[in-house]
Write an enzyme that holds these catalytic residues in place. Structure first.
Site: not given
Length: 164
Positions: A68-69, A81, A84-85, A116-117, A119-120
């Site tokens: 994950h980024p 991603s 989402e970001q 750090f992950i 769900a944004v």
């Protein structure tokens, strides 16, 4: 949008290609879940995917987390991603906010050895930064498990966006 029936009838290579980004840079999950076809529903597919991850070994789980980024990164990410970001406001950070996020990411990775992950979806940049600050207080085991929980939520959102 694909239907669950479409997925059930696809050859393996097409199945993996269509779903490969559901789990960030981790097509092994999709390759393993294929053996559970046919899926009775979108939820059945989701549950089988989570089972694949839960039954994976610790190294595979860590690799999944590390794929994950970093939040707010300006590096190449999956289209999921990136969107989402962007929708959480992370692509519109001021220079000071961006520097702070980079600092927090570095502190987090230094402490836990993985990104750090979160769900944004539905969260704004302030909520994201607060979550990161708060979770820095956790143990490595708590964060490992929390990262997987966040991935499960991210996967659920992505499935809902792609499959009817």
């Amino acid at each position: 949008m694909m239907t669950i029936n479409d997925l059930n009838e696809m050859p393996l290579s097409e199945f993996v290609e269509k779903l490969k980004d559901i789990f960030e840079h981790s097509p092994w999950v999709i390759q393993r879940v294929e053996e559970f076809r046919p899926f009775s529903s979108r939820n059945d597919l989701y549950e089988q995917m989570i089972t694949v991850v839960k039954t994976a070994n610790e190294r595979e789980k860590l690799d999944l987390i590390q794929a994950h980024p970093h939040l707010g990164t300006r590096k190449t990410m999956s289209s999921f991603s990136t969107n989402e970001q962007k929708n959480a406001g992370l692509s519109q950070l001021s220079e000071a906010e961006y520097e702070f996020l980079l600092e927090m990411n570095q502190e987090y990775v230094h402490r836990f050895s993985f990104p750090f992950i979160l769900a944004v979806r539905g969260k704004n940049k302030d909520e994201i930064l607060q979550a990161m600050k708060s979770r820095l207080k956790n143990s490595k085991e708590q964060e490992f498990n929390q990262a997987l929980t966040e991935i499960y939520q991210i996967v659920q959102f992505r499935i809902e966006d792609q499959i009817i």
